[in-house]
Write a protein that holds these residues in place. Sequence first.
Motif, PDB file in Angstrom:
ATOM      1  N   LEU A  83      15.104  12.201 -50.268  1.00 33.28           N
ATOM      2  CA  LEU A  83      16.184  12.583 -49.370  1.00 33.28           C
ATOM      3  C   LEU A  83      15.772  13.854 -48.640  1.00 33.28           C
ATOM      4  O   LEU A  83      16.106  14.047 -47.476  1.00 33.28           O
ATOM      5  CB  LEU A  83      17.472  12.794 -50.171  1.00 33.28           C
ATOM      6  CG  LEU A  83      17.835  11.589 -51.062  1.00 33.28           C
ATOM      7  CD1 LEU A  83      19.044  11.922 -51.943  1.00 33.28           C
ATOM      8  CD2 LEU A  83      18.132  10.367 -50.213  1.00 33.28           C
ATOM      9  N   ILE A  84      15.049  14.732 -49.327  1.00 28.80           N
ATOM     10  CA  ILE A  84      14.424  15.902 -48.710  1.00 28.80           C
ATOM     11  C   ILE A  84      12.991  15.944 -49.219  1.00 28.80           C
ATOM     12  O   ILE A  84      12.762  15.932 -50.428  1.00 28.80           O
ATOM     13  CB  ILE A  84      15.166  17.201 -49.080  1.00 28.80           C
ATOM     14  CG1 ILE A  84      16.586  17.167 -48.489  1.00 28.80           C
ATOM     15  CG2 ILE A  84      14.390  18.434 -48.588  1.00 28.80           C
ATOM     16  CD1 ILE A  84      17.414  18.374 -48.839  1.00 28.80           C
ATOM     17  N   GLY A 120       8.390  20.942 -47.830  1.00 23.06           N
ATOM     18  CA  GLY A 120       8.687  21.976 -46.863  1.00 23.06           C
ATOM     19  C   GLY A 120       9.858  22.868 -47.235  1.00 23.06           C
ATOM     20  O   GLY A 120      10.037  23.928 -46.638  1.00 23.06           O
ATOM     21  N   ASP A 121      10.660  22.477 -48.204  1.00 17.45           N
ATOM     22  CA  ASP A 121      11.747  23.348 -48.652  1.00 17.45           C
ATOM     23  C   ASP A 121      11.403  23.865 -50.056  1.00 17.45           C
ATOM     24  O   ASP A 121      10.286  23.677 -50.515  1.00 17.45           O
ATOM     25  CB  ASP A 121      13.077  22.591 -48.602  1.00 17.45           C
ATOM     26  CG  ASP A 121      14.203  23.475 -48.064  1.00 17.45           C
ATOM     27  OD1 ASP A 121      14.501  24.489 -48.720  1.00 17.45           O
ATOM     28  OD2 ASP A 121      14.734  23.158 -46.986  1.00 17.45           O
ATOM     29  N   ASP A 122      12.337  24.556 -50.711  1.00 18.86           N
ATOM     30  CA  ASP A 122      12.048  25.069 -52.048  1.00 18.86           C
ATOM     31  C   ASP A 122      11.775  23.938 -53.028  1.00 18.86           C
ATOM     32  O   ASP A 122      10.999  24.105 -53.976  1.00 18.86           O
ATOM     33  CB  ASP A 122      13.219  25.911 -52.557  1.00 18.86           C
ATOM     34  CG  ASP A 122      13.413  27.162 -51.732  1.00 18.86           C
ATOM     35  OD1 ASP A 122      12.744  28.164 -52.023  1.00 18.86           O
ATOM     36  OD2 ASP A 122      14.203  27.134 -50.770  1.00 18.86           O
ATOM     37  N   ALA A 123      12.442  22.807 -52.814  1.00 11.32           N
ATOM     38  CA  ALA A 123      12.296  21.678 -53.729  1.00 11.32           C
ATOM     39  C   ALA A 123      12.572  20.403 -52.950  1.00 11.32           C
ATOM     40  O   ALA A 123      13.193  20.440 -51.890  1.00 11.32           O
ATOM     41  CB  ALA A 123      13.276  21.808 -54.904  1.00 11.32           C
ATOM     42  N   ALA A 124      12.087  19.300 -53.471  1.00  7.56           N
ATOM     43  CA  ALA A 124      12.400  17.991 -52.898  1.00  7.56           C
ATOM     44  C   ALA A 124      13.676  17.467 -53.544  1.00  7.56           C
ATOM     45  O   ALA A 124      14.067  17.908 -54.632  1.00  7.56           O
ATOM     46  CB  ALA A 124      11.242  17.022 -53.152  1.00  7.56           C
ATOM     47  N   VAL A 125      14.324  16.537 -52.879  1.00  8.80           N
ATOM     48  CA  VAL A 125      15.465  15.834 -53.458  1.00  8.80           C
ATOM     49  C   VAL A 125      15.170  14.345 -53.363  1.00  8.80           C
ATOM     50  O   VAL A 125      14.860  13.836 -52.278  1.00  8.80           O
ATOM     51  CB  VAL A 125      16.773  16.169 -52.722  1.00  8.80           C
ATOM     52  CG1 VAL A 125      17.947  15.487 -53.423  1.00  8.80           C
ATOM     53  CG2 VAL A 125      16.998  17.680 -52.661  1.00  8.80           C
ATOM     54  N   ILE A 126      15.207  13.681 -54.508  1.00  7.95           N
ATOM     55  CA  ILE A 126      14.809  12.276 -54.587  1.00  7.95           C
ATOM     56  C   ILE A 126      15.986  11.453 -55.093  1.00  7.95           C
ATOM     57  O   ILE A 126      16.678  11.878 -56.035  1.00  7.95           O
ATOM     58  CB  ILE A 126      13.608  12.111 -55.552  1.00  7.95           C
ATOM     59  CG1 ILE A 126      12.430  12.961 -55.085  1.00  7.95           C
ATOM     60  CG2 ILE A 126      13.168  10.646 -55.650  1.00  7.95           C
ATOM     61  CD1 ILE A 126      12.205  14.188 -55.919  1.00  7.95           C
ATOM     62  N   ALA A 127      16.192  10.294 -54.492  1.00  2.00           N
ATOM     63  CA  ALA A 127      17.269   9.417 -54.944  1.00  2.00           C
ATOM     64  C   ALA A 127      17.054   9.010 -56.398  1.00  2.00           C
ATOM     65  O   ALA A 127      15.924   8.733 -56.814  1.00  2.00           O
ATOM     66  CB  ALA A 127      17.337   8.174 -54.054  1.00  2.00           C
ATOM     67  N   ALA A 128      18.135   9.016 -57.174  1.00  2.00           N
ATOM     68  CA  ALA A 128      18.098   8.572 -58.568  1.00  2.00           C
ATOM     69  C   ALA A 128      19.324   7.693 -58.787  1.00  2.00           C
ATOM     70  O   ALA A 128      20.239   8.053 -59.524  1.00  2.00           O
ATOM     71  CB  ALA A 128      18.100   9.771 -59.522  1.00  2.00           C
ATOM     72  N   GLY A 184       6.238  16.540 -52.859  1.00  2.00           N
ATOM     73  CA  GLY A 184       6.175  17.989 -52.995  1.00  2.00           C
ATOM     74  C   GLY A 184       4.915  18.382 -53.719  1.00  2.00           C
ATOM     75  O   GLY A 184       4.173  17.523 -54.202  1.00  2.00           O
TER      76      GLY A 184
END
Lengths: 331, 331
Positions: free
Chosen positions: B35-36, B39-47, B134
């Motif tokens: 989802l992100i 490039g940011d502090d952390a990635a966001v992954i669908a779960a 990431g």
Amino acid sequence: MPSRPRDDDPTLGELSEGEILRAILARTAQATHALIGPGDDAAVIAAPSGSVVATTDTLVHGPDFRLAWSSGYDLGWKAAAVNLADVAAMGARPTALLVALAVPRDLRLSFVERLADGFREACAALAPGCAVVGGDLTVSDVLTVAVTALGDLEGRAPVTRSGARIGDVVAVAGELGHAAQGLAVLFGRFREGDQPVPVDAAALAAGESAALAAQLRPSPPIGLGPFAATAGATAMMDISDGLALDARRMAAASEVTIALDSASLGEDPLRALAGGEDHALLATFPAGILPPGFRVIGAVAPRGEHDLLVDGAPADVSGWDPYRDWDSTSG
Amino acid sequence: MPSRPRDDDPTLGELSEGEILRAILARTAQATHALIGPGDDAAVIAAPSGSVVATTDTLVHGPDFRLAWSSGYDLGWKAAAVNLADVAAMGARPTALLVALAVPRDLRLSFVERLADGFREACAALAPGCAVVGGDLTVSDVLTVAVTALGDLEGRAPVTRSGARIGDVVAVAGELGHAAQGLAVLFGRFREGDQPVPVDAAALAAGESAALAAQLRPSPPIGLGPFAATAGATAMMDISDGLALDARRMAAASEVTIALDSASLGEDPLRALAGGEDHALLATFPAGILPPGFRVIGAVAPRGEHDLLVDGAPADVSGWDPYRDWDSTSG
């Protein structure tokens, strides 16, 4: 497994992988979000929001720490803290750490045990409910600690670094410049020639002790990350490379200019701007919103010629990193 | 940033972190569950299942690979594959990789670019939809690739190594012993004294080429992990340290004895039992269930004196690891 001489504190080369892992796991076991913890092919961690926040950051002996200055406990604590801060900066609550250790054979078991203690206690102090749920152990000539942190957004939208809006206030939570001050104490006072030598705690002034702690065992305000997200933060990131450099990155990602007020940056604004490794949280909020724990340091302006202004002028301050020119041949 | 000499293939020490990361990210960008992304502090992954499967495994130059034998592409592929296999062995579908690279300054950019290619192509070939979301880049004298893989159970229960039940069939999917055969070719044919030398492809027989590929660019049956879970696997793990050792671990965790039939282990049963690094899937199924892609190699018996029997007798075969005595001073 052949019999071998043992003493009270064997080197890792004298132990089997199983013996080392048991010593670590005995110290990292905590109540966790893990549905399945260490011991299988992979861990399974609850992700009730339907997404997971994930970040990885590595500490390498030499560029990132020196064994003369950092204890095993310090190293475990810091490796946990810097990763927890990245999760918090998305507005998420840390749920789990995975720790990949690459260790020299001549390292002592007690060092790894204290490393595990540092991980456990940093999680308990900074991010209750988060714990080490898995890892990996390999041999290397260079002590390397690679950590992955996971977190849950608890239904909140993630807070990226690209959401700052014109008219927002710019705020920080946590210390600015203390970790860099600590590093300056180490480099200035605890070397002989190019070689780091152990810290003599009795020789430290009170402010120096606090600065050293900020460098070796940082305590970023992890809990304020989710709190800021709930309060309505429009952008957020952790300050790892110095306020000036990281504020520039936020401004560029958000296509705005960030204008800081040096009077809000404490007694040494230059150090606050340039010093890295504090892992304070930098956030922007709509005008009128400021959650407890945050203090205003500036405002978001329309994008101009510069990413960052300090007291209205372009800021020529770069992040400061004396490790950058680390050379293993000179120590 | 000072100006500096550039050539067609600069060393990493001649480049900024940003330049290196841009080169990597240009090659790892893929359609993903993120989802992100980077490039940011952390990635966001669908779960979507409400939980996340997570595992970490590290490859260190020396103990785990040699640059004389492994290209950057090989290294990226293998680092992806071994982590994907651990996710698959829980019955999960891999969704994301995080890659922590610690690199010597004298490494060439082209090596890291090919490493990124290897990650991308291994994901595309073995686990479509999974990608690098990431990472982290640090300097080290020892090239180290620490990977974390995440996966989603898609509503299935995780398949642990402790669920084997008396009367189940024992089955495998994937190759047994080929990676070890490849390693034997490298150690036997491509060293001068203690030093590894590059492989001369023209000097290889057909079987040797396949064995080398299994060692350097393994292709575990990742998709069969979720498939086995859906079919009703009672226990599953990936075979990283050799069938004999890993079957023992499954038997001990499940409190049963695993009885294997050597006639089912191919033309060289000893190599199949002892050889590591194939990352085949070892699973148990209720009698009468055998998903396509798996073949029966034994049965689950009541717990006896031994964890593992081969043709009814205790098996004295340990995992085989010529890297174990790696010494950086001898190469």
